[in-house]
Motif scaffolding. Structure first.
Motif, short mmCIF file in Angstrom:
data_model
loop_
_atom_site.label_atom_id
_atom_site.label_comp_id
_atom_site.label_asym_id
_atom_site.label_seq_id
_atom_site.Cartn_x
_atom_site.Cartn_y
_atom_site.Cartn_z
N ASN A 167 0.81 -1.22 0.00
CA ASN A 167 0.00 0.00 0.00
C ASN A 167 0.84 1.28 0.00
O ASN A 167 0.31 2.36 0.20
CB ASN A 167 -0.93 0.00 1.22
CG ASN A 167 -0.16 -0.13 2.53
OD1 ASN A 167 1.05 0.09 2.58
ND2 ASN A 167 -0.86 -0.49 3.59
N ASN A 168 2.17 1.12 -0.24
CA ASN A 168 3.03 2.30 -0.11
C ASN A 168 4.33 2.05 -0.86
O ASN A 168 4.84 0.93 -0.90
CB ASN A 168 3.32 2.49 1.40
CG ASN A 168 3.98 3.83 1.69
OD1 ASN A 168 5.08 4.09 1.25
ND2 ASN A 168 3.26 4.68 2.42
N SER A 196 15.24 -8.77 -1.55
CA SER A 196 14.45 -7.86 -0.71
C SER A 196 14.54 -6.48 -1.34
O SER A 196 15.64 -5.96 -1.53
CB SER A 196 15.02 -7.86 0.71
OG SER A 196 14.25 -7.02 1.52
N LEU A 197 13.37 -5.89 -1.69
CA LEU A 197 13.36 -4.63 -2.43
C LEU A 197 12.30 -3.68 -1.88
O LEU A 197 11.23 -4.11 -1.46
CB LEU A 197 13.01 -4.88 -3.91
CG LEU A 197 13.78 -5.94 -4.70
CD1 LEU A 197 13.03 -6.27 -5.97
CD2 LEU A 197 15.15 -5.40 -5.04
N LEU A 198 12.60 -2.39 -1.91
CA LEU A 198 11.56 -1.40 -1.67
C LEU A 198 10.70 -1.28 -2.93
O LEU A 198 11.22 -1.42 -4.05
CB LEU A 198 12.20 -0.03 -1.38
CG LEU A 198 12.76 0.23 0.01
CD1 LEU A 198 13.55 1.53 0.03
CD2 LEU A 198 11.64 0.29 1.04
N VAL A 199 9.42 -0.99 -2.78
CA VAL A 199 8.55 -0.78 -3.95
C VAL A 199 9.12 0.35 -4.81
O VAL A 199 9.07 0.29 -6.04
CB VAL A 199 7.10 -0.46 -3.50
CG1 VAL A 199 6.24 -0.03 -4.69
CG2 VAL A 199 6.48 -1.68 -2.82
N SER A 200 9.71 1.35 -4.14
CA SER A 200 10.25 2.50 -4.88
C SER A 200 11.43 2.14 -5.78
O SER A 200 11.84 2.93 -6.63
CB SER A 200 10.67 3.61 -3.92
OG SER A 200 11.66 3.14 -3.02
N GLY A 212 -1.81 -3.28 -3.79
CA GLY A 212 -2.92 -4.16 -3.44
C GLY A 212 -2.57 -5.64 -3.44
O GLY A 212 -3.40 -6.48 -3.04
N LEU A 213 -1.34 -6.01 -3.90
CA LEU A 213 -0.97 -7.44 -3.92
C LEU A 213 -0.72 -7.95 -2.50
O LEU A 213 -0.31 -7.21 -1.62
CB LEU A 213 0.30 -7.65 -4.77
CG LEU A 213 0.19 -7.35 -6.28
CD1 LEU A 213 1.49 -7.75 -6.99
CD2 LEU A 213 -0.99 -8.07 -6.92
N LYS A 214 -0.97 -9.26 -2.31
CA LYS A 214 -0.78 -9.91 -1.01
C LYS A 214 0.39 -10.90 -1.11
O LYS A 214 0.90 -11.17 -2.21
CB LYS A 214 -2.04 -10.69 -0.61
CG LYS A 214 -3.31 -9.84 -0.53
CD LYS A 214 -4.48 -10.63 0.03
CE LYS A 214 -4.88 -11.82 -0.81
NZ LYS A 214 -5.39 -11.46 -2.13
N THR A 257 6.90 -12.88 -1.06
CA THR A 257 6.91 -13.86 0.05
C THR A 257 6.69 -13.19 1.41
O THR A 257 6.35 -13.84 2.38
CB THR A 257 8.25 -14.64 0.07
OG1 THR A 257 9.32 -13.70 0.20
CG2 THR A 257 8.43 -15.45 -1.20
N LYS A 258 6.87 -11.86 1.45
CA LYS A 258 6.62 -11.14 2.71
C LYS A 258 6.49 -9.66 2.39
O LYS A 258 7.16 -9.14 1.50
CB LYS A 258 7.79 -11.37 3.68
CG LYS A 258 7.56 -10.78 5.07
CD LYS A 258 8.75 -11.10 5.98
CE LYS A 258 8.56 -10.47 7.35
NZ LYS A 258 9.71 -10.70 8.24
N ILE A 259 5.61 -8.97 3.13
CA ILE A 259 5.44 -7.52 2.96
C ILE A 259 5.76 -6.85 4.29
O ILE A 259 5.25 -7.24 5.35
CB ILE A 259 3.98 -7.16 2.57
CG1 ILE A 259 3.58 -7.88 1.27
CG2 ILE A 259 3.83 -5.64 2.39
CD1 ILE A 259 2.09 -7.79 0.96
N GLY A 260 6.64 -5.87 4.25
CA GLY A 260 6.98 -5.13 5.46
C GLY A 260 6.86 -3.64 5.22
O GLY A 260 6.92 -3.17 4.08
N PHE A 261 6.68 -2.89 6.28
CA PHE A 261 6.64 -1.44 6.16
C PHE A 261 7.17 -0.83 7.45
O PHE A 261 6.71 -1.17 8.54
CB PHE A 261 5.20 -0.94 5.91
CG PHE A 261 5.09 0.56 5.88
CD1 PHE A 261 5.65 1.29 4.85
CD2 PHE A 261 4.45 1.26 6.90
CE1 PHE A 261 5.58 2.67 4.81
CE2 PHE A 261 4.37 2.64 6.88
CZ PHE A 261 4.93 3.37 5.83
N VAL A 262 8.20 0.01 7.30
CA VAL A 262 8.77 0.65 8.49
C VAL A 262 7.99 1.93 8.75
O VAL A 262 8.00 2.86 7.93
CB VAL A 262 10.27 0.97 8.28
CG1 VAL A 262 10.81 1.71 9.50
CG2 VAL A 262 11.06 -0.31 8.05
#
Length: 458
Positions: A167-168, A196-200, A212-214, A257-262
């Protein structure tokens, strides 16, 4: 009776000749042979009952050679202990010695002569740091640098969330890259890698596809579509595709495989006190000032290292030290654990002589200026180092364990030597810097400073 004579044979190179007589080594040979007979384990004889003649026949010549060489070594060491010539390395046996060893015969004991060469340390005067003009750069710390560091600290100490969906642009995605064909099927033997990558990091055109992906969802794209040039370069390298010219056109299924947000930390007193305990920082402005001072302290330290590097070069370049070059090259070739070729020695010699010159310069400056490191300084240094490693900023009852930990570290000889060298080097350069009277000061940006940054192992 053994004698040692000394003669000059070249620039700062002397030859020591050891003359030994039968009386110098034969009694020791006789005794060693009898001891051997007592301990020898020879089939057909009980231990300690092997006839001396049998032992002499089997082992005599090797024991004889051993005792002759032991006698020579004793004489050389005795001479060096008594005369104390200032020498480099250890005495180097001359080629003649091999021929002498080849003639050793216990049945015909004789007087023998062995020779060694020694490389002598020269007399020299160290260049005076007071005569140097040293460039001193100061990095201008900008508001932008402070804002960047504040943002980095907010992220570093932020709270990691695991949202259900992407979502970000700042979401961190753990993904699996799987190379696929035009129909989306995995390529046999194709590239596959977790990352491991940032969406940006993804190209702007692709980011909406990720929204919106899970966990478990995926997108299929070429690397050219998925990433801009800079990001694509390291992704291609990470996937092991460096040698493939058309890597960018390869198609990959990227599975989440995993979604994280700091979640960034708020700029509040709790955060300020966590980073700067004891400073009673109450406002954002005070916090940013403290961050600025930390950045300035970092660059001041870097600038000091650069000044020390310039002082090192000044002393090396302006101190004239004559060296026994031929002896040192021979020693490099044959004096180590593994012999080297003449070509290897020539390649290594410039950096070797620089290192040798620096050892002579630093030794002389240390003695002449009575620079010392005492046990308390070593202990304090060890304690500060451990506090840094453990993230401890203040000492109280909860850090009583630190003393026993430092006690253990102080019993490690290798660690002590390393600490001593580090502290002594710092003292030496602090002294040399205090002697410099001419500095060329220049204010530069962090980028400009980095261009000049290179360190030597002083």
């Amino acid at each position: 009776m053994a004698t040692v004579t000394r003669e000059n044979v070249g620039l700062l190179t002397d030859r020591l000749t050891v003359q030994i007589t039968k009386d110098d080594y034969y009694p020791a040979f006789d005794k060693a042979l009898k001891n051997y007979a007592k301990k020898a384990n020879v089939p057909g004889f009980r231990p300690g009952m092997v006839p001396l003649g049998h032992v002499k026949k089997m082992f005599g010549n090797s024991v004889f050679t051993e005792e002759v060489l032991r006698s020579v070594e004793k004489e050389i060491n005795g001479y060096l202990d008594k005369e104390r010539p200032e020498i480099f390395a250890q005495p180097l046996p001359t080629d003649d010695n091999a021929a002498t060893v080849g003639k050793l015969d216990m049945n015909q004991p004789a007087d023998y002569s062995f020779s060694f060469e020694i490389g002598l340390k020269p007399a020299y005067t160290v260049a005076n740091p007071a005569d140097a003009t040293i460039k001193r750069r100061k990095v201008k710390v900008t508001d932008e640098m402070v804002e960047e560091e504040v943002s980095r600290l907010q992220n570093r100490y932020g709270n990691m969330q695991e949202p259900e969906t992407v979502n970000n642009d700042q979401c961190v995605l753990n993904v699996t890259f799987t190379e696929v064909d035009a129909d989306g099927n995995a390529v046999e033997g194709g590239a596959a890698k977790d990352n491991s990558l940032l969406v940006s990091y993804f190209a702007e055109a692709v980011r909406p596809q990720l929204n919106g992906l899970k966990v478990g969802d995926s997108i299929t794209v070429t690397l050219d579509e998925a990433f801009e040039a800079k990001e694509k370069e390291w992704i291609v390298g990470d996937l092991g595709l460096n040698e493939v010219a058309d890597a960018g056109s390869k198609k990959f299924k990227i599975t989440i495989t995993k979604i994280g947000f700091v979640e960034k930390r708020d700029l509040n007193e709790e955060f300020f006190n966590q980073l700067f305990p004891g400073k009673a920082i109450a406002t954002e402005a005070e916090f940013k000032q403290a961050v600025k001072e930390d950045i300035e302290a970092y660059w001041t330290n870097q600038a000091r290292s650069q000044v020390h590097d310039e002082i090192y070069h000044y002393l090396i370049d302006n101190t004239n030290i004559e060296l026994p070059v031929d002896f040192l090259k021979r020693w490099l070739q044959s004096g180590g654990e593994k012999p080297k070729t003449a070509e290897e020695v020539e390649a290594e010699f410039p950096s070797f002589t620089n290192s040798l010159k620096w050892t002579l310069i630093s030794d002389k400056l240390t003695v002449d200026n009575q620079l010392q490191v005492n046990p308390e300084e070593l202990r304090e240094f060890a304690k500060r180092q451990m506090m840094g490693y453990m993230g401890v900023t203040t000492l109280d009852e909860s850090t009583a364990w630190l003393d026993s930990y430092v006690d253990r570290m102080m019993s490690d000889r290798k660690y002590i030597d390393q600490m001593y060298n580090q502290l002594m080097t710092d003292k030496l350069f602090t002294w040399a810097e205090s002697q410099v009277t001419k500095f060329n000061d220049e204010e530069v940006s962090a980028e400009e400073f980095a261009k000049h940054q290179h360190h030597h192992a002083h």
